[in-house]
Design an enzyme around this catalytic site. Structure first.
Site, PDB file in Angstrom:
ATOM      1  N   ASP A  15       0.856  -1.183   0.000  1.00 14.13           N
ATOM      2  CA  ASP A  15       0.000   0.000   0.000  1.00 14.13           C
ATOM      3  C   ASP A  15       0.898   1.241   0.000  1.00 14.13           C
ATOM      4  O   ASP A  15       1.710   1.421   0.904  1.00 14.13           O
ATOM      5  CB  ASP A  15      -0.864  -0.052   1.275  1.00 14.13           C
ATOM      6  CG  ASP A  15      -1.782   1.139   1.409  1.00 14.13           C
ATOM      7  OD1 ASP A  15      -1.676   2.103   0.628  1.00 14.13           O
ATOM      8  OD2 ASP A  15      -2.615   1.101   2.336  1.00 14.13           O
ATOM      9  N   SER A  66      -2.390   5.000 -14.115  1.00 10.11           N
ATOM     10  CA  SER A  66      -3.339   4.740 -15.226  1.00 10.11           C
ATOM     11  C   SER A  66      -3.778   3.293 -15.390  1.00 10.11           C
ATOM     12  O   SER A  66      -4.606   3.014 -16.258  1.00 10.11           O
ATOM     13  CB  SER A  66      -2.777   5.217 -16.586  1.00 10.11           C
ATOM     14  OG  SER A  66      -2.942   6.598 -16.755  1.00 10.11           O
ATOM     15  N   ASP A  90      -5.891   7.325  -5.368  1.00 11.94           N
ATOM     16  CA  ASP A  90      -6.196   8.732  -5.060  1.00 11.94           C
ATOM     17  C   ASP A  90      -7.048   8.819  -3.782  1.00 11.94           C
ATOM     18  O   ASP A  90      -6.730   9.578  -2.842  1.00 11.94           O
ATOM     19  CB  ASP A  90      -6.947   9.316  -6.276  1.00 11.94           C
ATOM     20  CG  ASP A  90      -7.048  10.823  -6.270  1.00 11.94           C
ATOM     21  OD1 ASP A  90      -6.407  11.468  -5.422  1.00 11.94           O
ATOM     22  OD2 ASP A  90      -7.764  11.356  -7.146  1.00 11.94           O
TER      23      ASP A  90
HETATM   24  N1  AR6 Z   1      -1.362   1.624  -3.044  1.00 14.45           N
HETATM   25  C1  AR6 Z   1      -0.746   1.350  -4.213  1.00 14.45           C
HETATM   26  N2  AR6 Z   1      -1.407   1.149  -5.371  1.00 14.45           N
HETATM   27  C2  AR6 Z   1      -2.754   1.232  -5.329  1.00 14.45           C
HETATM   28  C3  AR6 Z   1      -3.482   1.535  -4.151  1.00 14.45           C
HETATM   29  C4  AR6 Z   1      -2.722   1.738  -2.971  1.00 14.45           C
HETATM   30  N3  AR6 Z   1      -3.292   2.031  -1.799  1.00 14.45           N
HETATM   31  N4  AR6 Z   1      -4.804   1.547  -4.457  1.00 14.45           N
HETATM   32  C5  AR6 Z   1      -4.911   1.252  -5.775  1.00 14.45           C
HETATM   33  N5  AR6 Z   1      -3.677   1.057  -6.291  1.00 14.45           N
HETATM   34  P1  AR6 Z   1      -6.227   3.825  -9.982  1.00 14.45           P
HETATM   35  P2  AR6 Z   1      -5.774   5.328 -12.481  1.00 14.45           P
HETATM   36  C6  AR6 Z   1      -3.289   0.720  -7.676  1.00 14.45           C
HETATM   37  O1  AR6 Z   1      -7.544   3.343 -10.456  1.00 14.45           O
HETATM   38  O2  AR6 Z   1      -5.952   4.093 -13.291  1.00 14.45           O
HETATM   39  C7  AR6 Z   1      -9.088   7.702  -9.374  1.00 14.45           C
HETATM   40  O3  AR6 Z   1     -10.452   7.720  -9.091  1.00 14.45           O
HETATM   41  C8  AR6 Z   1      -4.297   0.067  -8.575  1.00 14.45           C
HETATM   42  O4  AR6 Z   1      -4.376  -1.328  -8.312  1.00 14.45           O
HETATM   43  O5  AR6 Z   1      -6.090   4.268  -8.579  1.00 14.45           O
HETATM   44  O6  AR6 Z   1      -4.597   6.207 -12.798  1.00 14.45           O
HETATM   45  C9  AR6 Z   1      -8.548   9.084  -9.752  1.00 14.45           C
HETATM   46  O7  AR6 Z   1      -9.214  10.121  -9.068  1.00 14.45           O
HETATM   47  C10 AR6 Z   1      -3.722   0.357  -9.933  1.00 14.45           C
HETATM   48  O8  AR6 Z   1      -2.703  -0.579 -10.255  1.00 14.45           O
HETATM   49  O9  AR6 Z   1      -5.682   5.063 -10.896  1.00 14.45           O
HETATM   50  C11 AR6 Z   1      -8.812   9.129 -11.224  1.00 14.45           C
HETATM   51  O10 AR6 Z   1     -10.130   9.554 -11.500  1.00 14.45           O
HETATM   52  C12 AR6 Z   1      -3.053   1.715  -9.745  1.00 14.45           C
HETATM   53  O11 AR6 Z   1      -2.991   1.929  -8.327  1.00 14.45           O
HETATM   54  C13 AR6 Z   1      -8.610   7.708 -11.673  1.00 14.45           C
HETATM   55  O12 AR6 Z   1      -8.884   6.897 -10.522  1.00 14.45           O
HETATM   56  C14 AR6 Z   1      -3.791   2.867 -10.392  1.00 14.45           C
HETATM   57  O13 AR6 Z   1      -5.190   2.652 -10.285  1.00 14.45           O
HETATM   58  C15 AR6 Z   1      -7.195   7.447 -12.094  1.00 14.45           C
HETATM   59  O14 AR6 Z   1      -7.102   6.146 -12.628  1.00 14.45           O
END
Ligand code: AR6
Length: 175
Positions: free
Chosen positions: A12, A119, A36
């Site tokens: 995390d 992403s 986020d």
């Molecule tokens: N620690 C590390 N990685 C994580 C965590 C965490 N706590 N939580 C999720 N991931 P995403 P995006 C991973 O969807 O695709 C948001 O709503 C996850 O498994 O968080 O860039 C923003 O506000 C994945 O591999 O981001 C935007 O609207 C990676 O983080 C949108 O999502 C990115 O997944 C951005 O989408």
């Protein structure tokens, strides 16, 4: 040695003890789901208050705030591209995210930084393709002088962790 400067872990990002963590945000910088949401929850409402003053962020760019209640002193917010099939500059925009984050880190004398897989969640960018871009951009950045000592890729799933290891072996960053 370069091997000592790139780490890959499954975990995390909000609990990482590094100078800066990167947030995969959206253009508003006002929070959302995924990583986020987790970062905003862990940092507390002061992060949201600072983000409100930033006037959003363009896709492919990055902005820095303090980390507030996080162990990390800084959060670098970047906005990755939404995957639309690959013909809408998605690769270039994702590469730009990594570069802009590293540039901001360097400007702020940050020595250790952790990235999520930008992403590859809600925004749908294919994981392996994104991973190659992430690792390549970090390596390229290190070809110039930089104060950044360690980059950690924080994977939120075993599958992502294995993908990073595979790509790093292919690119020759590790054995
Ligand atoms: N620690 C590390 N990685 C994580 C965590 C965490 N706590 N939580 C999720 N991931 P995403 P995006 C991973 O969807 O695709 C948001 O709503 C996850 O498994 O968080 O860039 C923003 O506000 C994945 O591999 O981001 C935007 O609207 C990676 O983080 C949108 O999502 C990115 O997944 C951005 O989408």
């Amino acid at each position: 040695m370069e091997q000592n400067r790139i780490a890959v872990i499954e975990g995390d990002i909000t609990i990482q003890q590094v100078d800066a963590i990167v947030n995969a945000a959206n253009n508003s910088l006002l929070g959302g789901g995924g990583v986020d949401g987790a970062i905003h929850r862990a940092a507390g409402s002061e992060l949201y208050e600072e983000c409100k003053k930033l006037n959003g962020c363009e896709t492919g760019d990055a902005k820095i705030t303090k980390g507030y209640k996080l162990p990390a002193k800084w959060v670098i917010h970047t906005v990755g591209p939404i995957w639309q099939g690959g013909n809408y500059k998605e690769d270039e925009l994702l590469a730009s995210c990594y570069r802009r984050c590293l540039e901001l880190a360097e400007k702020n004398n940050i020595r250790t930084i952790a990235f999520p897989a930008i992403s590859t969640g809600v925004y749908g960018f294919p994981l392996e393709r994104a991973t190659k871009i992430a690792v390549t951009e970090v390596r390229k950045f290190w070809q110039r002088n930089t104060s950044i000592e360690q980059v950690t890729f924080v994977c939120f799933s075993k599958a992502a962790y294995e993908c990073y290891l595979k790509v790093m072996k292919e690119i020759g960053v590790m054995n």
